[in-house]
Design a protein around this motif. Structure first.
Motif, PDB file in Angstrom:
ATOM      1  N   ASN A 270       0.801  -1.222   0.000  1.00  0.00           N
ATOM      2  CA  ASN A 270       0.000   0.000   0.000  1.00  0.00           C
ATOM      3  C   ASN A 270       0.835   1.272   0.000  1.00  0.00           C
ATOM      4  O   ASN A 270       0.270   2.378  -0.042  1.00  0.00           O
ATOM      5  CB  ASN A 270      -0.926   0.021   1.219  1.00  0.00           C
ATOM      6  CG  ASN A 270      -2.030  -1.020   1.132  1.00  0.00           C
ATOM      7  OD1 ASN A 270      -2.378  -1.468   0.050  1.00  0.00           O
ATOM      8  ND2 ASN A 270      -2.555  -1.424   2.275  1.00  0.00           N
ATOM      9  N   ALA A 271       2.157   1.136   0.057  1.00  0.00           N
ATOM     10  CA  ALA A 271       3.023   2.318   0.128  1.00  0.00           C
ATOM     11  C   ALA A 271       2.913   3.149  -1.145  1.00  0.00           C
ATOM     12  O   ALA A 271       2.737   4.378  -1.083  1.00  0.00           O
ATOM     13  CB  ALA A 271       4.470   1.905   0.370  1.00  0.00           C
ATOM     14  N   TYR A 272       3.013   2.518  -2.303  1.00  0.00           N
ATOM     15  CA  TYR A 272       2.944   3.246  -3.569  1.00  0.00           C
ATOM     16  C   TYR A 272       1.575   3.889  -3.802  1.00  0.00           C
ATOM     17  O   TYR A 272       1.500   5.068  -4.166  1.00  0.00           O
ATOM     18  CB  TYR A 272       3.320   2.331  -4.726  1.00  0.00           C
ATOM     19  CG  TYR A 272       3.239   2.992  -6.081  1.00  0.00           C
ATOM     20  CD1 TYR A 272       4.180   3.945  -6.467  1.00  0.00           C
ATOM     21  CD2 TYR A 272       2.225   2.679  -6.975  1.00  0.00           C
ATOM     22  CE1 TYR A 272       4.110   4.566  -7.707  1.00  0.00           C
ATOM     23  CE2 TYR A 272       2.137   3.288  -8.214  1.00  0.00           C
ATOM     24  CZ  TYR A 272       3.084   4.230  -8.569  1.00  0.00           C
ATOM     25  OH  TYR A 272       3.004   4.849  -9.795  1.00  0.00           O
ATOM     26  N   PRO A 273       0.454   3.150  -3.605  1.00  0.00           N
ATOM     27  CA  PRO A 273      -0.854   3.797  -3.768  1.00  0.00           C
ATOM     28  C   PRO A 273      -1.092   4.942  -2.790  1.00  0.00           C
ATOM     29  O   PRO A 273      -1.924   5.809  -3.066  1.00  0.00           O
ATOM     30  CB  PRO A 273      -1.840   2.647  -3.500  1.00  0.00           C
ATOM     31  CG  PRO A 273      -1.079   1.416  -3.767  1.00  0.00           C
ATOM     32  CD  PRO A 273       0.328   1.707  -3.370  1.00  0.00           C
ATOM     33  N   THR A 274      -0.382   4.958  -1.659  1.00  0.00           N
ATOM     34  CA  THR A 274      -0.533   6.046  -0.694  1.00  0.00           C
ATOM     35  C   THR A 274       0.274   7.268  -1.107  1.00  0.00           C
ATOM     36  O   THR A 274      -0.203   8.408  -1.032  1.00  0.00           O
ATOM     37  CB  THR A 274      -0.087   5.590   0.711  1.00  0.00           C
ATOM     38  OG1 THR A 274      -0.856   4.447   1.111  1.00  0.00           O
ATOM     39  CG2 THR A 274      -0.286   6.699   1.734  1.00  0.00           C
ATOM     40  N   ILE A 275       1.517   7.047  -1.551  1.00  0.00           N
ATOM     41  CA  ILE A 275       2.411   8.151  -1.893  1.00  0.00           C
ATOM     42  C   ILE A 275       2.022   8.823  -3.210  1.00  0.00           C
ATOM     43  O   ILE A 275       2.081  10.052  -3.341  1.00  0.00           O
ATOM     44  CB  ILE A 275       3.870   7.644  -1.968  1.00  0.00           C
ATOM     45  CG1 ILE A 275       4.337   7.158  -0.600  1.00  0.00           C
ATOM     46  CG2 ILE A 275       4.804   8.735  -2.492  1.00  0.00           C
ATOM     47  CD1 ILE A 275       4.364   8.230   0.469  1.00  0.00           C
ATOM     48  N   THR A 276       1.595   8.022  -4.192  1.00  0.00           N
ATOM     49  CA  THR A 276       1.307   8.551  -5.531  1.00  0.00           C
ATOM     50  C   THR A 276       0.310   9.709  -5.546  1.00  0.00           C
ATOM     51  O   THR A 276       0.591  10.761  -6.131  1.00  0.00           O
ATOM     52  CB  THR A 276       0.817   7.420  -6.454  1.00  0.00           C
ATOM     53  OG1 THR A 276       1.829   6.423  -6.556  1.00  0.00           O
ATOM     54  CG2 THR A 276       0.506   7.943  -7.846  1.00  0.00           C
ATOM     55  N   PRO A 277      -0.886   9.568  -4.919  1.00  0.00           N
ATOM     56  CA  PRO A 277      -1.822  10.698  -4.966  1.00  0.00           C
ATOM     57  C   PRO A 277      -1.308  11.934  -4.243  1.00  0.00           C
ATOM     58  O   PRO A 277      -1.611  13.064  -4.660  1.00  0.00           O
ATOM     59  CB  PRO A 277      -3.076  10.137  -4.278  1.00  0.00           C
ATOM     60  CG  PRO A 277      -2.587   9.029  -3.426  1.00  0.00           C
ATOM     61  CD  PRO A 277      -1.448   8.429  -4.190  1.00  0.00           C
ATOM     62  N   LEU A 278      -0.535  11.742  -3.173  1.00  0.00           N
ATOM     63  CA  LEU A 278       0.023  12.883  -2.442  1.00  0.00           C
ATOM     64  C   LEU A 278       1.006  13.656  -3.326  1.00  0.00           C
ATOM     65  O   LEU A 278       1.020  14.895  -3.328  1.00  0.00           O
ATOM     66  CB  LEU A 278       0.717  12.408  -1.164  1.00  0.00           C
ATOM     67  CG  LEU A 278      -0.190  11.701  -0.137  1.00  0.00           C
ATOM     68  CD1 LEU A 278       0.636  11.213   1.040  1.00  0.00           C
ATOM     69  CD2 LEU A 278      -1.294  12.636   0.341  1.00  0.00           C
ATOM     70  N   VAL A 279       1.820  12.908  -4.098  1.00  0.00           N
ATOM     71  CA  VAL A 279       2.758  13.554  -5.022  1.00  0.00           C
ATOM     72  C   VAL A 279       1.997  14.262  -6.138  1.00  0.00           C
ATOM     73  O   VAL A 279       2.328  15.398  -6.519  1.00  0.00           O
ATOM     74  CB  VAL A 279       3.740  12.513  -5.604  1.00  0.00           C
ATOM     75  CG1 VAL A 279       4.600  13.133  -6.705  1.00  0.00           C
ATOM     76  CG2 VAL A 279       4.629  11.945  -4.507  1.00  0.00           C
ATOM     77  N   GLN A 280       0.954  13.611  -6.664  1.00  0.00           N
ATOM     78  CA  GLN A 280       0.165  14.211  -7.739  1.00  0.00           C
ATOM     79  C   GLN A 280      -0.549  15.483  -7.277  1.00  0.00           C
ATOM     80  O   GLN A 280      -0.602  16.481  -7.998  1.00  0.00           O
ATOM     81  CB  GLN A 280      -0.853  13.195  -8.274  1.00  0.00           C
ATOM     82  CG  GLN A 280      -0.226  12.073  -9.086  1.00  0.00           C
ATOM     83  CD  GLN A 280      -1.257  11.047  -9.521  1.00  0.00           C
ATOM     84  OE1 GLN A 280      -1.963  10.469  -8.711  1.00  0.00           O
ATOM     85  NE2 GLN A 280      -1.338  10.826 -10.829  1.00  0.00           N
ATOM     86  N   ILE A 281      -1.098  15.441  -6.075  1.00  0.00           N
ATOM     87  CA  ILE A 281      -1.808  16.600  -5.542  1.00  0.00           C
ATOM     88  C   ILE A 281      -0.862  17.772  -5.336  1.00  0.00           C
ATOM     89  O   ILE A 281      -1.176  18.915  -5.668  1.00  0.00           O
ATOM     90  CB  ILE A 281      -2.513  16.227  -4.215  1.00  0.00           C
ATOM     91  CG1 ILE A 281      -3.678  15.266  -4.492  1.00  0.00           C
ATOM     92  CG2 ILE A 281      -3.019  17.476  -3.495  1.00  0.00           C
ATOM     93  CD1 ILE A 281      -4.294  14.680  -3.245  1.00  0.00           C
TER      94      ILE A 281
END
Length: 305
Positions: A270-281
């Motif tokens: 779940n690390a990647y699905p958690t970090i990805t939207p935060l980086v995109q936002i």
């Protein structure tokens, strides 16, 4: 173990909230006809990550379905199948995003430039193919997953509190593992290649513009920030995905269950699905502007009150 589960629930809550916010944003800009070509891929990836959190084997989800009098065996098969499909789609769509970004920023003199005019068509075909492939490829999870029972415990691999993997033929197990490995190696290879290509393009552009900027300004240039973001996301994805793959593959091959290792695997998965939207936002100016406008609107409303 209690603390590890708390961390896991916090991660799932943060990741799901960020992805849901991002999904609503993509839907909103699509309805307003202000979307970019890459938004369709990012929207798909966001939806996939939400489904990964919902079907990640959390006890609260199983308890919810049990309260609806739905059989544990059906729950296990459905959640295991959907989660496996979504995990496959995550790496496929991430690879697709990397490829299409490389095509988008490629110079007009490059070989990739001829694909730019049909980018949207290729994008739709690619997404259709990835969904069809992963829905078909993960069908084994329906066959070999079911509710955990106390009968013949040694022949079952307990993967959650309620669900387990049933024993499968060594040939079938090896075939599934080989095909999964080949798929992942190929996609990760393509991802690294396209990301390296994008980094080279950005560095070339940065070098060409060097004489127009001071050194202090160059350090904070958008090109360098974009390069660092690409490298960070690719390296993070590759490391997290392969750690997860090694843990899950070892558990299946050795037919071992350890609740601590399983919790660590869920955290890594779940690390990647958690970090990805935060980086995109944080990197999308449209979202930043929308949040600023919402903040101003809320301030004006509270000021009137």
């Amino acid at each position: 173990m209690f603390s590890l589960n708390n961390i896991l629930y916090f991660q799932a809550g943060l990741g799901a909230t960020a992805n849901i916010f991002l999904l609503f944003f993509y839907i909103m800009i699509t309805l307003c006809h202000r979307s970019k070509p890459m938004d369709l891929i990012s929207c798909q990836l966001t939806f996939v990550h939400i489904m990964m959190f919902l079907t990640g084997g959390h006890a609260w989800l199983t308890g919810f379905f049990v309260s609806l009098n739905i059989g544990n065996d059906f729950i296990c098969k459905a959640t295991a199948y959907i989660n496996r499909v979504m995990r496959g789609l995550s790496i496929c769509i991430t690879c697709l995003l990397s490829v299409f970004q490389a095509v988008t920023i490629s110079p007009n003199t490059s070989l990739l430039a001829k694909f730019k005019h049909k980018l949207k068509t290729y994008m739709i075909y690619s997404l259709f193919y990835f969904w069809s492939f992963n829905l078909s490829f993960s069908i084994n999870r329906i066959i070999y997953t079911g509710a955990y029972t106390n009968v013949s415990e040694t022949s079952q691999l307990k993967v959650t509190k309620y669900c387990s993997l049933f024993p499968m033929n060594y040939i079938i197990r090896g075939l599934i593992l080989t095909m999964t490995t080949l798929r992942d190696v190929f996609l990760v290879g393509v991802m690294l290649t396209t990301s390296t290509y994008m980094v080279i393009i950005l560095f070339r552009h940065q070098r060409q513009c060097k004489h127009l900027h001071s050194i202090s300004h160059l350090r904070a240039s958008p090109e360098k920030r974009a390069t660092q973001t690409i490298l960070l996301l690719v390296i993070f994805f590759v490391v997290m995905y392969w750690v997860d793959f090694i843990i899950s593959s070892s558990s299946v091959l050795l037919w071992m269950y350890d609740p601590v290792i399983l919790t660590v695997q869920k955290f890594v998965m779940n690390a990647y699905p958690t970090i990805t939207p935060l980086v995109q936002i944080s990197s999308d100016n449209r979202i930043i502007m929308m949040l600023k406008n919402m903040q101003k609107l809320c301030y004006q409303i509270f000021k009137k009150v």
